[in-house]
Design an enzyme around this catalytic site. Structure first.
Site: not given
Lengths: 256, 303
Positions: B129, B164
């Site tokens: 993120c 991710k």
């Protein structure tokens, strides 16, 4: 269905000022489920993101919505170039809209600049029970005055430079209205500093007040959490979202 | 009709189209428009141990063929997710992927452990993120950190684990190798590319966070290239994402090496993007005489 996505036709276009446009959109299935204070989420051609624009008026019989918007950037510029007969891609109706108080006897509607259009939707409902106080930069920026008047809504126009109506801010006129007494509801839409001042006046006078907020949006339906605004309740402050929890909030619950 | 089903990290998907984390909430809003069972899967909003309020708005800006966001992992916390959202989602006849995030390895472990007693189908560990100050992409930009957090969460969870990855690195393939070596079952990529826009009139960045993550069609070629690089570097499954807005984009990223795809930003342009892409993939198979879509994964014939 709470909202739909579709392609609809513009059936009326009017330039209200140099930068302000009014569209009437033919969308019976949307109009049927729309409420004053909700918005439409429009995709301008060639743009990636949609633009939220408040619903100005709803004609339930004709199945149309009227939107009034101002050119703010490339997206709204693109929209302003659309004409009668052109298609418009929108998700609508979005958001919660204004709660309607049938028992309210004297309602003050406060609109600041391009925050004025959703107040007209309330004037359509409250008619002569409402007083609209609308503020603009100058005479050339004044919009929708005759629309309010045709509802027999008492209409007070304020301009920053005094070139039309009363010179000064909407808050001065709002204070004067509140001093007259009997106001039992205030609804407002406009720039944040204005909403803050309106909320303060409502609180001082112990009047129920609802404000409609604006924020840059993504999905427009509450999934992406982009259009955050701070709200408070008995558990403290938290983030709410203008598109789904709003755009209309009780002034007591929103941290401006 | 072609067989669109795919398998990622041992989990069966009826089709390869997964709604991307952060763009789909917990599904309620899009469910007003279509049946969630039409999706291959849903990667839910990134969840941390405790509630996070995210960044100050504005959190979004339009860019040429895309957008920047700086939401900052706003979420109600893992306990709320498990109690209030997950049971409902698990009834929707689609694969549910819990996207988890943290600002320390301990937080990742604790969040992952809490999911062990649930029936969630897969964990997608977000180490990428760009919008949080602590943790976030900090774990995804160094091979050592990526390896450490993967190793720790691998031990903590009994679920299929997908990691991710961020594209904001010199070599995404090296990071992929590092997480594969520590037991990741799959990788998903790419998260957003760090970007910035400035309002020239006010001289202020449009995002209150100043910078944010770029997504949308503009990033598709970067995603295709990175999926291809990772395909050539690891053996584990790949969920490809980044700028997919059409069936052809999905086929392209699968040819580059993806086993499934995620669709995110395109939803803001077309709320039906995910289901439309499923239909377009079906047509693509028909036109290209493909009987089983999963056969095309990694099928690019390079020069």
């Amino acid at each position: 269905m709470k909202y739909l996505q579709g392609i609809y036709k513009i059936i009326e276009k009017t330039a209200l000022s140099e930068t302000c446009f009014s569209f009437v959109i033919d969308c019976p299935e949307v109009a049927k489920i729309s409420k004053a204070g909700q918005f439409v989420h429009i995709l301008p051609k060639g743009k990636f993101l949609r633009r939220p624009i408040s619903i100005c008026q709803i004609d339930y019989e004709k199945g149309t919505l009227r939107i009034v918007f101002e050119i703010r950037g490339e997206g709204t510029q693109e929209l302003s170039e659309l004409n009668i007969g052109d298609d418009i891609d929108m998700i609508a109706p979005c958001g919660n809209g204004f709660e309607i108080f049938d028992n309210a006897k004297k309602i003050v509607l406060v609109g600041g600049g391009i925050g004025t259009p959703p107040m007209l939707g309330l004037s359509d409902i409250y008619k002569e029970k409402a007083t609209a106080i609308c503020g603009f930069r100058n005479k050339d920026a004044v919009i929708l005055e005759n629309d309010f008047l045709s509802n027999n809504t008492n209409t007070i126009i304020c301009t920053d430079d005094g070139s039309y109506g009363i010179k000064g801010f909407v808050t001065d006129s709002l204070k004067a209205e509140c001093e007259k007494g009997d106001v039992d509801l205030i609804c407002a839409c406009g720039p944040t500093p204005m909403l803050k001042a309106v909320s303060a006046i409502a609180q001082e006078n112990n009047i129920e007040c609802f404000v409609s907020l604006e924020e840059r949006m993504g999905c427009g339906i509450g999934a992406c959490l982009v259009c955050a605004c701070k709200t408070k309740d008995e558990n403290g402050e938290k983030m709410s979202h203008v598109c789904k929890n709003g755009p209309v909030f009780n002034a007591k619950e929103v941290v401006l | 009709m072609a067989d669109l089903s795919v398998k990622v990290a041992g989990v069966e998907f009826k089709n390869p189209v997964i709604a991307a984390s952060g763009c789909f909430g917990y599904g309620h809003e899009y469910e007003e428009l279509f049946d969630l069972s039409k999706l291959g899967g849903i990667s839910v909003k990134g969840t941390t141990l405790t509630r996070r309020d995210g960044n100050i708005p504005p959190r979004i800006a339009e860019t040429p063929s895309g957008m920047l966001n700086s939401v900052g992992l706003q979420n109600p916390g893992i306990d709320y997710f498990i109690e209030k959202e997950l049971p409902y989602l698990l009834k929707k006849d689609t694969v549910i992927i819990a996207n988890i995030a943290g600002s320390s390895i301990e937080e990742y472990i604790e969040v992952a452990e809490k999911l062990n007693d649930t029936s969630v189908h897969m964990i997608e560990m977000n180490i990428s993120c760009p919008n949080v100050k602590k943790g976030g992409a900090g774990f995804g930009t160094s091979c050592d950190m990526a390896a450490s957090v993967t190793k720790a969460v691998r031990k903590a969870t009994n679920k299929p684990l997908c990691v991710k990855l961020t594209p904001n690195v010199t070599s995404i393939a090296e990071i992929a190798k590092a997480v594969e070596a520590e037991g990741a079952d799959a990788v998903s990529l790419i998260n957003t590319l760090l970007g910035m826009r400035i309002d020239t009139r006010t001289r202020r960045p449009i995002l209150h966070n100043n910078v944010g993550g770029l997504s949308g069609p503009a990033v598709l070629p970067v995603a295709v290239r990175m999926v291809w690089e990772v395909r050539n570097a690891v053996d584990i499954d790949i969920i490809g994402m980044g700028g997919i807005s059409k069936g052809n984009d999905a086929a392209e990223i699968m040819l580059a090496g993806a086993d499934a795809v995620q669709v995110g930003a395109a939803l803001f342009n077309d709320p039906f993007a995910c289901v439309r892409i499923v239909d377009e993939l079906e047509k693509w198979c028909e036109v290209n005489k493909v009987d089983k879509l999963s056969d095309i994964s990694g099928g690019v014939v390079t020069w």
